[in-house]
Write an enzyme that holds these catalytic residues in place. Structure first.
Site, PDB file in Angstrom:
ATOM      1  N   LYS A   1      -1.919   5.799 -10.787  1.00 56.95           N
ATOM      2  CA  LYS A   1      -0.586   4.744 -10.986  1.00 56.95           C
ATOM      3  C   LYS A   1       0.398   5.383 -10.089  1.00 56.95           C
ATOM      4  O   LYS A   1       0.973   4.581  -9.128  1.00 56.95           O
ATOM      5  CB  LYS A   1      -0.168   4.711 -12.338  1.00 56.95           C
TER       6      LYS A   1
ATOM      7  N   THR B   1       7.879   5.417 -15.269  1.00 55.61           N
ATOM      8  CA  THR B   1       7.856   5.694 -13.791  1.00 55.61           C
ATOM      9  C   THR B   1       7.468   4.460 -13.118  1.00 55.61           C
ATOM     10  O   THR B   1       6.496   3.800 -13.361  1.00 55.61           O
ATOM     11  CB  THR B   1       6.702   6.721 -13.425  1.00 55.61           C
TER      12      THR B   1
ATOM     13  N   LYS C   1      12.188  10.666  -9.126  1.00 50.35           N
ATOM     14  CA  LYS C   1      11.081  10.801  -9.980  1.00 50.35           C
ATOM     15  C   LYS C   1       9.681  10.524  -9.176  1.00 50.35           C
ATOM     16  O   LYS C   1       8.644  11.242  -9.344  1.00 50.35           O
ATOM     17  CB  LYS C   1      10.916   9.828 -11.262  1.00 50.35           C
TER      18      LYS C   1
END
Length: 309
Positions: free
Chosen positions: A248, A104, A180
């Protein structure tokens, strides 16, 4: 998929053998691909070796003679290190081979990495994944991919071994990364909301198992509620997806939104709960640990916690 396509096999290097990467590598082995894997963890390497895959001494060693390199690491920095760091795969990959990136990351990073690989005519497929460790193990992931038609055609049989849903989102790297991030936006909020709601249920003196049964049969249910609340009910916070993942990912989302001058207040609030949970020492525990932060703030008791590992 035709019989000829189903019979096609490749030499595949899998870099990153965590819960997702191991499952993907094992799925490739089951489908008859020649798999060589690498991970810094000796335990992870030994676990993959037991499946019949070969083990490499570095990412570059794994990529030697591979037509496909599948990189299953956490973020763009780790992907960059796999490619261009000491012992990286970039010098070892042949022109025309395909690098599949499943980390990602921000769309700009996917575009940057693709451009660098294009200097040596290495194809880049921007291919983030979703589905969790169980679906990785069974070859049933969802892949949100973008890249050139040539890249897709060369690795379609590899993707079919690890996923039941492969979305071809466009020809340009960065589109898969963008989709995503939308998924992570929703997933991060849904997990935090599920934790918030269940601790409130406990505060109100409700039986949590009954609440779970009712909500999963009602309009307030979500995939994340149904999947994560059992961790709370069992007091089991061993990491399937860690708190730090959403620190994150929602951090990346906020950076993207800020650049677009777009407000994301719900994601921002969820991020603060993940940060608080990580700051309390639970960053490597399961992301349902956000419930423990809410419980600590409100003086609520949750089911006894099993040791996280």
């Amino acid at each position: 998929m035709s019989a000829d396509e189903s019979a096609e096999k490749s030499n595949v290097a899998v870099i990153g053998l965590g819960s997702m990467g191991f499952g993907m590598a094992n799925s490739l082995v089951r489908c008859g691909h020649s798999v060589v894997g690498y991970d810094p963890s000796a335990t992870a390497r030994e676990k993959l070796a037991a499946t019949g895959a070969r083990i490499a001494t570095s990412p570059g060693d794994a990529a030697t003679n591979a037509s496909v390199v599948l990189c299953v690491v956490v973020n763009s920095a780790q992907t960059d290190a796999v490619l261009f760091g000491d012992g990286g795969v970039f010098p070892m990959m042949a022109p025309g081979s395909v690098f599949i990136s499943s980390a990602t990351m921000a769309p700009t990073e996917a575009k940057r990495l693709s451009s660098r690989l294009a200097e040596r005519d290495i194809l880049y497929l921007d291919a983030p994944i979703s589905g969790g460790a169980a679906k990785a193990a069974s070859g049933a992931l969802t892949i949100m991919a973008s890249g050139s038609p040539i890249a897709f055609d060369q690795v379609r049989h590899v993707l079919d071994a690890i996923a039941t849903k492969v979305y071809r989102l466009g020809d340009e790297p960065g589109i898969g990364a963008s989709v995503k991030m939308i998924n992570q936006h929703l997933a991060g909020i849904h997990i935090a909301a599920a934790c918030e709601a269940m601790v409130l249920a406990s505060k109100l003196g409700l039986d949590l198992s009954t609440v779970y049964e009712v909500i999963t049969a009602s309009a307030g249910n979500s995939w994340m509620f149904e999947n994560r609340v059992p961790h709370i009910l069992d007091g089991d916070y061993r990491p399937l997806s860690s708190v730090e993942i959403f620190v994150k990912d929602l951090g990346i989302l906020e950076d993207i939104a800020r650049a677009e001058r777009y407000p994301v207040p719900l994601a921002a609030a969820a991020l603060q709960m993940y940060l608080a949970t990580a700051g309390a020492g639970m960053g490597r525990d399961d992301d349902a640990s956000v419930a423990r932060t809410y419980a600590a703030l409100s003086g609520v008791s949750l089911p006894s916690t099993k040791a996280a590992s």
